[in-house]
Design an enzyme around this catalytic site. Structure first.
Site, short mmCIF file in Angstrom:
data_model
loop_
_atom_site.label_atom_id
_atom_site.label_comp_id
_atom_site.label_asym_id
_atom_site.label_seq_id
_atom_site.Cartn_x
_atom_site.Cartn_y
_atom_site.Cartn_z
N HIS A 197 0.78 -1.38 -0.10
CA HIS A 197 0.00 -0.12 -0.11
C HIS A 197 0.33 1.25 -0.22
O HIS A 197 0.45 2.38 -0.74
CB HIS A 197 -0.38 0.19 1.17
CG HIS A 197 -2.12 -0.97 1.05
ND1 HIS A 197 -1.94 -1.28 2.18
CD2 HIS A 197 -3.01 -1.52 -0.05
CE1 HIS A 197 -3.22 -2.50 2.37
NE2 HIS A 197 -3.41 -2.44 0.54
N LYS A 242 -15.26 -8.22 4.13
CA LYS A 242 -14.48 -8.16 5.02
C LYS A 242 -15.07 -8.14 6.21
O LYS A 242 -15.64 -6.91 6.66
CB LYS A 242 -13.22 -7.32 4.96
CG LYS A 242 -12.69 -7.74 3.68
CD LYS A 242 -11.84 -6.75 3.29
CE LYS A 242 -10.64 -7.81 1.47
NZ LYS A 242 -9.67 -6.56 1.66
#
Length: 140
Positions: A16, A40
């Protein structure tokens, strides 16, 4: 030009961070936004993810950190006047999933998606893997 880098960032990984740093060189402003992913279960509280993103963005003057957990990504883009979404992709599986989302965002709101290929040295890292390794380490 402003771009949105959305994700669950649960947790923030080196991958990321690498995508974020590359994006910051490409755009006038990058908004990194923690989004809710109904598929999630959040492992870390949003406040902790935001703090980790602020640390990851330290020194990047054109990066803003935000959260949007109610509503669609296109709603956030409209409200924030953002026309480009950034997505990091590690492999063909990621790309297949992201292409469907990119088509939907474009059809719903004219939002374009720019895919940034993961650094090959980091492509094997996922938030799920990082969490599993952290759990294993804490047991020992």
């Amino acid at each position: 030009m402003r771009a949105l880098y959305p994700g669950s960032f649960d947790p923030v990984t080196e991958g990321h961070q690498h995508v974020l740093h590359r994006a910051a060189r490409l755009f006038d402003e990058v908004v990194v936004c923690v989004m809710a992913n109904p598929a999630k279960t959040g492992r870390y509280p949003i406040a902790e993810r935001l703090e980790r993103l602020r640390t990851a963005a330290a020194g990047l003057g054109n990066v803003t950190i935000d959260a949007h957990t109610g509503g669609l990504l296109v709603d956030y883009c409209r409200q924030a006047r953002i026309d480009v979404v950034l997505r990091g992709v590690r492999d063909g599986h990621d790309l297949d999933h992201e292409m469907a989302m990119a088509r939907m965002n474009r059809e719903l709101a004219g939002i374009e998606t720019l895919f940034i290929a993961a650094d090959p040295d980091l492509a094997h890292i996922s938030s799920t893997l990082v969490t599993a390794l952290a759990r294993q380490a804490s047991r020992q």
